[in-house]
Scaffold this motif. Structure first.
Motif, PDB file in Angstrom:
ATOM      1  N   ASP A 275      40.134  -2.167  -4.786  1.00 34.30           N
ATOM      2  CA  ASP A 275      40.283  -2.770  -3.460  1.00 34.30           C
ATOM      3  C   ASP A 275      38.961  -2.732  -2.698  1.00 34.30           C
ATOM      4  OD1 ASP A 275      40.117  -0.078  -3.006  1.00 34.30           O
ATOM      5  OD2 ASP A 275      42.168   0.138  -2.243  1.00 34.30           O
ATOM      6  N   ASN A 276      37.868  -2.560  -3.423  1.00 30.45           N
ATOM      7  CA  ASN A 276      36.534  -2.538  -2.826  1.00 30.45           C
ATOM      8  C   ASN A 276      35.896  -3.917  -2.966  1.00 30.45           C
ATOM      9  OD1 ASN A 276      33.841  -2.202  -2.148  1.00 30.45           O
ATOM     10  ND2 ASN A 276      33.667  -0.186  -3.111  1.00 30.45           N
ATOM     11  N   VAL A 307      41.787   6.664  -7.513  1.00 36.94           N
ATOM     12  CA  VAL A 307      41.284   6.736  -6.136  1.00 36.94           C
ATOM     13  C   VAL A 307      41.608   8.116  -5.567  1.00 36.94           C
ATOM     14  CG1 VAL A 307      41.423   5.752  -3.815  1.00 36.94           C
ATOM     15  CG2 VAL A 307      41.594   4.259  -5.829  1.00 36.94           C
ATOM     16  N   ASN A 309      40.699   9.517  -2.433  1.00 32.45           N
ATOM     17  CA  ASN A 309      40.900   9.659  -0.993  1.00 32.45           C
ATOM     18  C   ASN A 309      42.393   9.702  -0.660  1.00 32.45           C
ATOM     19  OD1 ASN A 309      41.360   8.254   1.817  1.00 32.45           O
ATOM     20  ND2 ASN A 309      39.274   9.068   1.861  1.00 32.45           N
ATOM     21  N   LYS A 311      44.088   9.330   2.131  1.00 32.82           N
ATOM     22  CA  LYS A 311      44.595   8.235   2.963  1.00 32.82           C
ATOM     23  C   LYS A 311      44.785   6.974   2.131  1.00 32.82           C
ATOM     24  CE  LYS A 311      42.701   9.837   7.394  1.00 32.82           C
ATOM     25  NZ  LYS A 311      41.783   9.524   8.517  1.00 32.82           N
ATOM     26  N   GLU A 312      43.805   6.704   1.255  1.00 31.32           N
ATOM     27  CA  GLU A 312      43.906   5.537   0.379  1.00 31.32           C
ATOM     28  C   GLU A 312      45.078   5.678  -0.583  1.00 31.32           C
ATOM     29  OE1 GLU A 312      42.160   2.632   0.210  1.00 31.32           O
ATOM     30  OE2 GLU A 312      41.268   3.199   2.119  1.00 31.32           O
ATOM     31  N   GLN A 313      45.323   6.911  -1.043  1.00 29.13           N
ATOM     32  CA  GLN A 313      46.447   7.144  -1.950  1.00 29.13           C
ATOM     33  C   GLN A 313      47.774   6.799  -1.278  1.00 29.13           C
ATOM     34  OE1 GLN A 313      46.361  11.081  -3.628  1.00 29.13           O
ATOM     35  NE2 GLN A 313      44.572  10.657  -4.894  1.00 29.13           N
ATOM     36  N   ILE A 315      48.206   4.597   1.112  1.00 29.12           N
ATOM     37  CA  ILE A 315      48.260   3.140   1.215  1.00 29.12           C
ATOM     38  C   ILE A 315      48.652   2.525  -0.130  1.00 29.12           C
ATOM     39  CG2 ILE A 315      46.866   1.063   1.601  1.00 29.12           C
ATOM     40  CD1 ILE A 315      45.215   2.741   3.607  1.00 29.12           C
TER      41      ILE A 315
END
Length: 335
Positions: A275-276, A307, A309, A311-313, A315
């Motif tokens: 998602d980068n 991933v 992070n 917070k990203e996890q 999401i």
């Protein structure tokens, strides 16, 4: 009716500063019918003499020298010398809660074979506990409270090496300490998962886990990150990979690249997503990276998430839930 014998397996190497506290915490157990198989793994300090003095005054303490090298050989020797119906481990630099053995034994006797008794753990250190270890402790204990340890087995080791107890027959069925593979505690955890040994939920703090700068898990190359990723991937391919479904890797950071490289070496086909925006459309190892929404074009994909992070996890988890995919079936967090 005689009480069942509990065998405690404890390797040690140059832990003279901590052995008194460790062994005294075992001697202080409310459950007294135990044997301690304690193995010197080529110590060069006064550790052997300290344990020898304990063994002379307590017949339950049985001291041996490692005929091999390393913790796995020491554990295998300890297990070969043990006679207990129930088996547990102990690290030579840690401390037991006084009721640890009794509580774990009660849990196993209540639930029967095919189960593993667990307990909550607490890190302690003269220099304080870092944020990473505090988060790991909280994460691990939250799993243990619910008995859902295997639900996140690909993230980190979900069964703490010095805080479990098994029936002897179950440990043998899981190949005990026969397999010479590091990290040994994580490998055993995967074999417990493979053999469907059920985790008994526990809300009792039973083990005090010492942290210090020279601890083996911090310094020994056997516990380097690449060993963990290799272990996770091997067991995923064996236990949870459905080869009829396309495989994706989500994430192109350090761990994502390592997993991709390992899959290429194993000649396992995969699709790489992220998602980068800066990486989408680029090629790494001659493999193009797609937008994560490419998942929608695939038929029942399985995804390895690298991933890290938190917070990203969350999401990413919400995204999978939205498209009705399930954790440990359709997607697997590897960090």
């Amino acid at each position: 009716m005689s009480k069942p014998l509990i065998s405690i397996l404890t390797p040690f190497k140059n832990t003279s500063s901590y052995l008194y506290e460790c062994i005294n915490s075992i001697i202080a157990q409310t459950y007294k019918h135990w044997e301690l198989l304690i193995i010197d793994d080529h110590s060069t300090d006064s550790s052997y003499t300290i344990v020898e003095d304990f063994a002379k005054s307590d017949h339950r303490i049985k001291l041996f020298k490692n005929s091999g090298d390393g913790i796995i050989d020491a554990l295998a020797l300890a297990f070969s010398k043990s006679t207990g119906t129930f088996i547990t481990r102990m690290d030579s630099d840690d401390k037991m809660h006084p009721e640890k053995l009794q509580i774990m034994l009660n849990d196993l006797q209540s639930h029967g074979k095919g189960h593993i008794a667990l307990g909550l753990v607490k890190y302690f250190s003269t220099n304080g506990i870092g944020d990473g270890y505090a988060k790991y402790e909280s994460w691990l204990n939250n799993l243990t409270i619910r008995g859902t340890n295997y639900s996140e087995i690909y993230k980190e080791c979900v069964i703490p090496s010095p805080c479990w107890m098994l029936h002897r027959d179950d440990l043998i069925a899981c190949d005990g300490f026969d397999l010479n593979r590091y990290p040994e505690d994580y490998d055993l955890t995967f074999r417990l998962y493979k053999n469907n040994i059920k985790c008994i939920a526990s809300n009792r703090l039973l083990h005090y886990w010492r942290d210090y700068s020279t601890r083996a898990s911090r310094t020994h190359p056997n516990y380097a990150e690449n060993h963990f990723l290799q272990l996770k991937l091997d067991y995923f391919l064996e236990l949870d990979r459905d080869q009829s479904r396309p495989l994706t890797i989500w994430g192109a950071g350090h761990k994502g690249k390592t997993v991709a490289k390992l899959l290429k070496e194993k000649q396992v086909d995969f699709i790489w997503i992220c998602d980068n925006p800066k990486k989408i459309g680029k090629h790494i190892y001659a493999i193009e990276l797609f937008n994560f929404e490419h998942l929608n074009t695939l038929k029942q994909p399985q995804s390895i998430i690298t991933v890290a992070n938190s917070k990203e996890q969350k999401i990413i988890t919400s995204y999978f839930e939205k498209i009705e995919m399930k954790s440990m079936v359709d997607y697997f967090f590897f960090c």
